[in-house]
Scaffold this active site. Structure first.
Site, PDB file in Angstrom:
ATOM      1  N   HIS A 193       0.876  -1.113  -0.132  1.00  0.00           N
ATOM      2  CA  HIS A 193       0.052  -0.018  -0.060  1.00  0.00           C
ATOM      3  C   HIS A 193       0.988   1.331  -0.140  1.00  0.00           C
ATOM      4  O   HIS A 193       1.457   1.326   0.811  1.00  0.00           O
ATOM      5  CB  HIS A 193      -0.980   0.051   1.422  1.00  0.00           C
ATOM      6  CG  HIS A 193      -1.689   1.105   1.384  1.00  0.00           C
ATOM      7  ND1 HIS A 193      -3.136   1.166   0.920  1.00  0.00           N
ATOM      8  CD2 HIS A 193      -1.593   2.630   1.784  1.00  0.00           C
ATOM      9  CE1 HIS A 193      -3.907   2.159   1.108  1.00  0.00           C
ATOM     10  NE2 HIS A 193      -2.847   3.243   1.555  1.00  0.00           N
ATOM     11  N   CYS A 194       0.708   2.180  -1.024  1.00  0.00           N
ATOM     12  CA  CYS A 194       1.701   3.068  -1.228  1.00  0.00           C
ATOM     13  C   CYS A 194       0.941   4.584  -0.809  1.00  0.00           C
ATOM     14  O   CYS A 194       0.187   4.901  -1.508  1.00  0.00           O
ATOM     15  CB  CYS A 194       2.062   3.290  -2.716  1.00  0.00           C
ATOM     16  SG  CYS A 194       3.504   4.450  -2.786  1.00  0.00           S
ATOM     17  N   PRO A 195       1.166   5.090   0.353  1.00  0.00           N
ATOM     18  CA  PRO A 195       0.746   6.397   0.667  1.00  0.00           C
ATOM     19  C   PRO A 195       1.110   7.357  -0.198  1.00  0.00           C
ATOM     20  O   PRO A 195       0.370   8.432  -0.390  1.00  0.00           O
ATOM     21  CB  PRO A 195       1.335   6.658   2.160  1.00  0.00           C
ATOM     22  CG  PRO A 195       2.433   5.881   2.311  1.00  0.00           C
ATOM     23  CD  PRO A 195       2.318   4.585   1.309  1.00  0.00           C
TER      24      PRO A 195
END
Lengths: 355, 167
Positions: A193-195
């Site tokens: 999950h890439c913020p």
């Protein structure tokens, strides 16, 4: 030809729709216009924009930061450095910069706005069927508060892979899928999950993500190099301090680029390695296919050579989105209800009076 | 064609749903979409094993074609990359084209083979490509049917000439 029997049929369906924990509103008669789209009742923690066309994670603050950094730095470059460089060296510089910038923005928006490969949750019938099969496999459920974790083993290319049961989505996760706790969805070929892009990176948007960080590396290096060139050329004419005074924007750009170039290039290098060995970040971190787990451990998904792995990851077929977020909710389709309290709904013809 | 489709709709209205069988995915070849060809025992009395296996194998073939990695898929991928993926706004991908073929095939199979036997296939794409859902219907007027609660009779008369199912 038998008559349509429309209204009566709708009454049946609407009885079924109101039963259970389905959050959708049930159209009670044909005259009701409020047909809702599926994204409005999507069970995961996602945000939707443009009537379901855009899909992002719930926390998007860092994504806006990414956008601002890229837009401001590039904007300053085009406004302050490019005029000087275009005249002094070649007008190709702003052109190449412009192409790189559009590519970066295009891939960033694609990564952030698209469905990463979310697996829709099981319908109540499926969940009940699976639970039945698991109970049969386990014998009757053990006396504990929660039955032991449910796993299924599958042999892929000679390697034993464990498929885990997802309690939230009520499915056995396909190989390489994982449940993202931030978005509360199971995602196929889950990478991470890439913020920074405000979304999960999974099967459907991994190549966009890779193209984004690759092109961003080039853009950062490009801007950094030409900002330095600009300052050096100016200092040859007016001295170093005067050059900095004449174009203060260059200082800001140089600072931003300097601090981000290491991590971006590092990330690009890391993902190039992952692509060439056909692994996900998730698998690499867990060491699923490393030799340390045993001599017999190898990656069953790898195609054997780097070239094929790269081609498949970047140019392979893109599967369409499975969640159909802009589709309309059909009144007779069972919607996945989050708590399945054991009462199975057999589609449209079950009467509420039986309950 | 119109009357056949009408029969399908009538099936949904007039027969009562008895149970559903789910054909799970077969992951032994990796993550590509394939379904198990194992014949479920619930369908034993309803359809011939061969017909069922043939349907599943054809579906598997379609999915393999959609996910095939070869010259044309590379070309599509490179072209898309070169246009910064904007081409997807106007062009349909190869996968989507095959999915349309699959849904036509399933519709055809339902009309010709499954509906006359009181069965209905649901397109896997509507179930997240996890399962092929086969709904088994019992005729309303058949006695001794193990339908799990039929609703109070619908006004529409069924093609089979049954009245309202009384329970």
């Amino acid at each position: 030809m038998p008559p349509g029997g429309g209204p009566m049929t709708d009454c049946e369906y609407s009885q079924i729709s109101t039963h259970g924990s389905s959050p959708m509103e049930s159209p009670h008669s044909k005259k009701r216009i409020a047909a809702r789209r599926k994204w409005e009742v999507f069970p995961g923690r996602n945000k939707f924009f443009c009537n379901g066309r855009i899909m992002m994670a719930r926390q998007t603050g860092v994504f806006y930061l990414t956008l601002v950094l890229i837009l401001v730095t590039s904007g300053l470059f085009f406004a302050f450095d490019c005029p000087y460089l275009a005249v002094k060296i070649t007008p190709a510089i702003p052109v190449v910069g412009g192409i790189l910038f559009f590519f970066v923005m295009g891939t960033l928006l694609r990564t952030s706005f698209s469905d990463p490969g979310v697996l829709p949750r099981a319908t109540p019938d499926e969940a009940a069927d699976l639970e039945r099969q698991i109970d049969i496999a386990n014998g009757t459920s053990s006396g504990g508060y929660r039955p032991p974790p449910r796993t299924k083993e599958v042999i892929i290319n000679g390697q034993t892979v464990k498929l885990k049961y997802c309690f939230t989505c009520k499915i056995f996760r396909p190989p390489r899928a994982s449940h993202c706790s931030l978005c509360d969805n199971c995602v196929e070929r889950f990478d991470h999950h890439c913020p920074w892009v405000g979304n999960c990176v999974g099967k459907r948007n991994y190549r966009f993500f890779y193209m984004f960080i690759l092109s961003l590396s080039f853009l950062t290096v490009f801007i950094f190099a030409f900002v330095i060139t600009h300052v050096i050329l100016r200092s040859q004419q007016t001295g170093f301090l005067n050059a900095l005074k004449d174009s203060p924007a260059s200082v800001l750009e140089a600072v931003v680029c300097f601090f981000s170039v290491w991590s971006i290039i590092g990330l690009s290098g890391f993902h190039t390695y992952l692509i060439s060995s056909n692994q996900t970040t998730n698998e690499d971190i867990k060491g699923s296919w490393s030799n340390k787990r045993g001599k017999e451990n190898y990656n069953p998904y790898s195609y054997g050579n780097i070239f094929t792995n790269c081609c498949v990851a970047l140019c392979g077929p893109i599967s369409p989105s499975l969640i159909d977020r802009r589709g309309y909710i059909q009144p007779d389709t069972p919607q996945p209800a989050a708590p399945s309290n054991g009462i199975t709904m057999y589609g449209a013809t079950q009467s509420q009076s039986d309950m | 064609m119109a009357t056949e489709v009408h029969n399908l709709q009538e099936l949904r209205r007039s027969a009562s749903l008895a149970t559903k069988v789910f054909i799970q995915r077969d992951y032994s070849d990796g993550t590509i979409c394939q379904f198990q060809t194992k014949f479920p025992p619930e369908l034993d009395s309803r359809i011939e094993r061969q017909l069922f296996e043939e349907t599943v194998k054809t579906l598997n073939g379609f999915y393999a074609e959609a996910e095939k990695i070869g010259g044309s898929s590379y070309l599509e991928g490179c072209l898309a990359c070169a246009t910064a993926y904007f081409i997807f706004l106007c062009m349909e991908t190869h996968y989507e084209k095959v999915l349309k073929k699959i849904s036509r095939y399933i519709q055809e199979q339902n009309e010709k083979i499954f509906a006359p036997r009181g069965l209905l296939l649901t397109d896997p794409v509507e179930r997240g490509m996890r399962v092929i859902e086969i709904s088994i219907y019992e005729d309303r007027c058949s006695s001794g049917s193990s339908s799990s609660g039929s609703s109070s009779g619908s006004g529409s008369s069924s093609a089979g000439g049954g009245g309202a199912g009384t329970r």
